[in-house]
Design an enzyme around this catalytic site. Sequence first.
Site, short mmCIF file in Angstrom:
data_model
loop_
_atom_site.label_atom_id
_atom_site.label_comp_id
_atom_site.label_asym_id
_atom_site.label_seq_id
_atom_site.Cartn_x
_atom_site.Cartn_y
_atom_site.Cartn_z
N ARG A 46 0.89 -1.18 0.00
CA ARG A 46 0.00 0.00 0.00
C ARG A 46 0.91 1.21 0.00
NH1 ARG A 46 -2.45 4.20 0.45
NH2 ARG A 46 -4.57 4.49 1.16
N GLU A 54 -11.09 5.21 -5.33
CA GLU A 54 -11.50 3.81 -5.41
C GLU A 54 -11.89 3.47 -6.84
OE1 GLU A 54 -11.18 1.74 -2.90
OE2 GLU A 54 -10.57 3.34 -1.54
N ARG A 88 -1.04 -5.37 4.69
CA ARG A 88 -0.27 -4.84 3.56
C ARG A 88 0.94 -4.07 4.10
NH1 ARG A 88 -5.11 -1.48 0.92
NH2 ARG A 88 -4.96 -0.67 3.04
#
Length: 153
Positions: A46, A54, A88
């Site tokens: 990330r 998004e 992540r």
Amino acid sequence: MRKYIPLVLFIFSWPVLCADIHGRVVRVLDGDTIEVMDSRKAVRIRLVNIDAPEKKQDYGRWSTDMMKSLVAGKTVTVTYFQRDRYGRMLGQVYAPDGMNVNQFMVRAGAAWVYEQYNTDPVLPVLQNEARQQKRGLWSDADPVPPWIWRHRK
């Protein structure tokens, strides 16, 4: 004087708190998440300090395509700091030519500075520049940050 001791310890321990991964990008999930092949397994990264639209949000697909054009199939360097609550790695991504991908995404108007968590003093400057020049998502009269968009959904 004692109040500065934790700060000094943090600064001197910084090199210990981060590490690098070198690997090929095997998947771009969206404008701020990639998978890098590290030795034998794919590691989800990330991009730290930024938040891209998004996929189903305005500019989401465009932001993802921008990330793909920058790193898909290429060998990158990731300086990572920690893991997020989803497991992540949070990291700074560098393209093969050394370009800071996190900063590029903000400069191009393909991501917002994640102000709540940002530690990069350059990013707000790049975001203001992108906004003034109406790059990417800033060409919209009233772009909705992803953290607000997610909250509405």
